[in-house]
Motif scaffolding. Structure first.
Motif, PDB file in Angstrom:
ATOM      1  N   TYR A  37     -13.360  -5.612  20.816  1.00 41.41           N
ATOM      2  CA  TYR A  37     -13.425  -6.491  21.995  1.00 41.41           C
ATOM      3  C   TYR A  37     -13.453  -7.962  21.576  1.00 41.41           C
ATOM      4  O   TYR A  37     -12.721  -8.791  22.118  1.00 41.41           O
ATOM      5  CB  TYR A  37     -14.679  -6.133  22.808  1.00 41.41           C
ATOM      6  N   PHE A  38     -14.274  -8.280  20.566  1.00 48.72           N
ATOM      7  CA  PHE A  38     -14.348  -9.674  20.123  1.00 48.72           C
ATOM      8  C   PHE A  38     -13.150 -10.028  19.244  1.00 48.72           C
ATOM      9  O   PHE A  38     -12.615 -11.134  19.341  1.00 48.72           O
ATOM     10  CB  PHE A  38     -15.676  -9.922  19.388  1.00 48.72           C
ATOM     11  N   ASP A  39     -12.733  -9.095  18.399  1.00 49.39           N
ATOM     12  CA  ASP A  39     -11.603  -9.369  17.496  1.00 49.39           C
ATOM     13  C   ASP A  39     -10.352  -9.750  18.285  1.00 49.39           C
ATOM     14  O   ASP A  39      -9.642 -10.688  17.937  1.00 49.39           O
ATOM     15  CB  ASP A  39     -11.351  -8.134  16.623  1.00 49.39           C
ATOM     16  N   GLN A  81     -15.330 -12.484  13.706  1.00 52.36           N
ATOM     17  CA  GLN A  81     -16.592 -12.676  12.938  1.00 52.36           C
ATOM     18  C   GLN A  81     -17.800 -12.155  13.706  1.00 52.36           C
ATOM     19  O   GLN A  81     -18.871 -11.962  13.120  1.00 52.36           O
ATOM     20  CB  GLN A  81     -16.774 -14.174  12.585  1.00 52.36           C
ATOM     21  N   ARG A  82     -17.643 -11.881  14.979  1.00 53.42           N
ATOM     22  CA  ARG A  82     -18.789 -11.378  15.772  1.00 53.42           C
ATOM     23  C   ARG A  82     -18.939  -9.885  15.509  1.00 53.42           C
ATOM     24  O   ARG A  82     -18.408  -9.054  16.248  1.00 53.42           O
ATOM     25  CB  ARG A  82     -18.562 -11.625  17.271  1.00 53.42           C
ATOM     26  N   GLN A  83     -19.662  -9.560  14.469  1.00 53.32           N
ATOM     27  CA  GLN A  83     -19.771  -8.144  14.077  1.00 53.32           C
ATOM     28  C   GLN A  83     -21.189  -7.616  14.147  1.00 53.32           C
ATOM     29  O   GLN A  83     -21.402  -6.402  14.089  1.00 53.32           O
ATOM     30  CB  GLN A  83     -19.254  -7.975  12.649  1.00 53.32           C
ATOM     31  N   ALA A 136     -25.047 -16.328  19.068  1.00 59.71           N
ATOM     32  CA  ALA A 136     -23.629 -16.349  19.460  1.00 59.71           C
ATOM     33  C   ALA A 136     -22.742 -15.540  18.514  1.00 59.71           C
ATOM     34  O   ALA A 136     -21.553 -15.360  18.771  1.00 59.71           O
ATOM     35  CB  ALA A 136     -23.146 -17.789  19.528  1.00 59.71           C
ATOM     36  N   GLU A 137     -23.301 -15.079  17.391  1.00 61.39           N
ATOM     37  CA  GLU A 137     -22.535 -14.243  16.446  1.00 61.39           C
ATOM     38  C   GLU A 137     -22.784 -12.751  16.684  1.00 61.39           C
ATOM     39  O   GLU A 137     -22.189 -11.899  16.025  1.00 61.39           O
ATOM     40  CB  GLU A 137     -22.915 -14.569  14.996  1.00 61.39           C
ATOM     41  N   THR A 138     -23.711 -12.441  17.576  1.00 65.23           N
ATOM     42  CA  THR A 138     -24.044 -11.034  17.814  1.00 65.23           C
ATOM     43  C   THR A 138     -22.914 -10.363  18.594  1.00 65.23           C
ATOM     44  O   THR A 138     -22.466 -10.886  19.619  1.00 65.23           O
ATOM     45  CB  THR A 138     -25.374 -10.916  18.590  1.00 65.23           C
ATOM     46  N   CYS A 139     -22.493  -9.225  18.095  1.00 67.37           N
ATOM     47  CA  CYS A 139     -21.470  -8.440  18.797  1.00 67.37           C
ATOM     48  C   CYS A 139     -22.146  -7.609  19.892  1.00 67.37           C
ATOM     49  O   CYS A 139     -21.721  -7.632  21.041  1.00 67.37           O
ATOM     50  CB  CYS A 139     -20.773  -7.527  17.785  1.00 67.37           C
ATOM     51  N   GLY A 197     -23.410 -13.693  25.675  1.00 65.02           N
ATOM     52  CA  GLY A 197     -22.163 -12.953  25.919  1.00 65.02           C
ATOM     53  C   GLY A 197     -21.984 -11.761  24.991  1.00 65.02           C
ATOM     54  O   GLY A 197     -20.871 -11.255  24.817  1.00 65.02           O
ATOM     55  N   CYS A 198     -23.070 -11.325  24.345  1.00 64.09           N
ATOM     56  CA  CYS A 198     -22.950 -10.135  23.500  1.00 64.09           C
ATOM     57  C   CYS A 198     -22.867  -8.905  24.402  1.00 64.09           C
ATOM     58  O   CYS A 198     -23.235  -8.956  25.579  1.00 64.09           O
ATOM     59  CB  CYS A 198     -24.139 -10.013  22.539  1.00 64.09           C
ATOM     60  N   LEU A 199     -22.379  -7.817  23.833  1.00 68.21           N
ATOM     61  CA  LEU A 199     -22.288  -6.577  24.608  1.00 68.21           C
ATOM     62  C   LEU A 199     -23.589  -5.801  24.464  1.00 68.21           C
ATOM     63  O   LEU A 199     -24.313  -5.971  23.484  1.00 68.21           O
ATOM     64  CB  LEU A 199     -21.119  -5.736  24.110  1.00 68.21           C
ATOM     65  N   VAL A 200     -23.879  -4.961  25.440  1.00 67.26           N
ATOM     66  CA  VAL A 200     -24.998  -4.031  25.311  1.00 67.26           C
ATOM     67  C   VAL A 200     -24.427  -2.616  25.362  1.00 67.26           C
ATOM     68  O   VAL A 200     -23.700  -2.258  26.289  1.00 67.26           O
ATOM     69  CB  VAL A 200     -26.063  -4.260  26.408  1.00 67.26           C
TER      70      VAL A 200
END
Ligand SMILES: Cc1ncc(COP(=O)(O)O)c(C=O)c1O
Length: 403
Positions: free
Chosen positions: A125-127, A133-135, A188-191, A223-226
């Motif tokens: 989704y982020f890629d 980089q949001r992994q 902000a880096e959290t996936c 804006g991270c996913l849960v």
């Protein structure tokens, strides 16, 4: 094989890899809340295949669905449209309105596979949006998400990972219900934040309202996913179809298995529309995932459970068990805190819980453990008042042998 002529325990030891410690019992068949041994003994099943046989054994709606679908086709592959998948996806999505309109499903075979897929979809989704980089996936100590590498990396139990080499990276494990550390970690880096609504295997840990509110707030802020793992809690086990819904946990992806296939292997991932929109053909796949017979069986389970009378009875049985456990806690000083919700219940035990489980077995009751010291009860969701009363008296008798 003529079952009565061989020692199955011995054969099991000879033929199967020793990954499981098995009870010294051999079952011939099941009926409702009961299992029957080869010797004809009747045992009350409060394990239900670890929360798989939600409607007990031999439920007619499940049996009929399996027979009917097996007469049409057993397997097609995901190269072709598979009608039972569509019926089940439609029904499960309908019961999860909090995923928003346009949510979509992906089918797998098991819980661990559903979680593998969920982790892959979250990172994709982020890629796809240029944020590869949001992994970072934030999960919790004592969580259990499965045994394959991604799901194992997510699992917050170091002992399960020992000896298996390098785990996939960027998984962080925080203490359950620790909102402060969560707030300090997610950025902000959290996936994704990934959790079970109730951490079942880890000791039946329920979330406190502040923890839920913090997850909802951080999801909004960064804006991270849960990702919610409903594999054990879902389909009525926690007292509702969805644990996330029960606890008002906002989320983007949910994973399902166990009860979902009515006793047959099946897993499922539900994706919020914005996540599904980033998935392209070839991103993920499976040969067997969404087997039509499993889907047909699962639809029968979901339709049976998703009924207000059914859920009302489940709640009454939950209260009955909790009241019974409370009394047992007053009678036996080494039994204490009651944990869980719905029919995912347990009681803390300061004597060896393995001994209590064995004592229950001797009384004709199957029960299981959760974490190091919790006696876990997972009765069929349609268990009767009498059966609950009987189970409680069997636990009482088992406790008496341990005093
Ligand atoms: C919450 C949770 N997630 C994932 C899994 C893994 O499911 P499976 O054993 O079907 O791979 C389990 C199994 O116990 C579970 O309880």
């Amino acid at each position: 094989m003529e079952a009565s002529s061989v020692n199955l325990q011995e054969l099991d030891n000879t033929l199967l890899a020793p990954t499981y410690i098995k009870a010294d019992m051999e079952f011939s068949h099941g009926e409702g809340s009961w299992l029957f041994t080869r010797q004809g003994e009747k045992v009350l099943d409060f394990v239900t295949g670890i929360a798989v046989n939600a409607l007990g054994h031999g439920h007619k709606a499940v049996q009929n669905a399996i027979v009917e679908q097996s007469q049409k086709y057993l397997h097609l592959s995901n190269l072709y449209i598979n009608e039972p998948q569509l019926s089940l996806a439609q029904e499960l999505l309908k019961t999860n309105p909090n995923l928003g309109t346009g949510a979509k499903a992906f089918f797998a075979n098991s819980g661990t596979e559903a979680n593998e897929g969920a982790i892959k979809f979250a990172r994709k989704y982020f890629d796809r949006q240029g944020q590869g980089q949001r992994q970072q996936i934030v999960t919790f100590v004592n969580s259990f998400h499965g045994r394959t590498f991604g799901a194992l990396a997510a699992t917050g139990q170091p002992a399960l990972k020992q000896g298996f080499g390098t785990m996939p990276g960027d998984f962080v494990h925080l203490e359950w219900n620790d909102s402060e550390t969560l707030r300090r970690t997610v950025n902000a880096e959290t996936c994704a934040i990934m959790l079970e609504p109730i951490a079942a295997e880890g000791g039946i840990l329920t979330p406190n309202p502040e923890f839920i509110a913090t997850i909802n707030e951080l999801r909004q802020k960064h804006g991270c996913l849960v990702i919610v793992d409903e594999i054990q809690t879902g389909l009525g086990r926690c007292g509702a179809i969805s644990g996330a819904h029960k606890y008002d946990l906002d989320h983007d992806i949910s994973t399902w298995a166990k009860a979902l296939g009515g006793g047959l292997p099946l897993g499922m991932i539900l994706l919020r529309k914005k996540v599904a929109a980033q998935i392209k053909p070839g991103d993920h796949g499976t040969t067997f995932g969404g087997n039509p017979v499993s889907c047909a069986a699962g639809l029968a389970v979901l339709k049976t459970v998703n009924n207000s009378d059914f859920l009302a009875n489940l709640t009454e049985r939950s209260e009955q068990i909790q009241a019974g456990l409370q009394k047992l806690g007053e009678k036996y000083s080494w039994l204490g805190e009651i944990r869980g919700a719905g029919l995912l219940l347990g009681i803390r035990c300061t004597k060896p819980v393995g001994d209590l489980i064995a004592a229950c077995r001797s009384e004709g009751l199957l029960a299981h453990r959760a974490g190091a010291d919790i006696l876990r009860l997972l009765p069929p969701l349609n268990v009767s008042e009498n059966e609950v009363e009987l189970a409680l008296s069997k636990i009482d008798a088992a406790c008496a042998t341990m005093n």
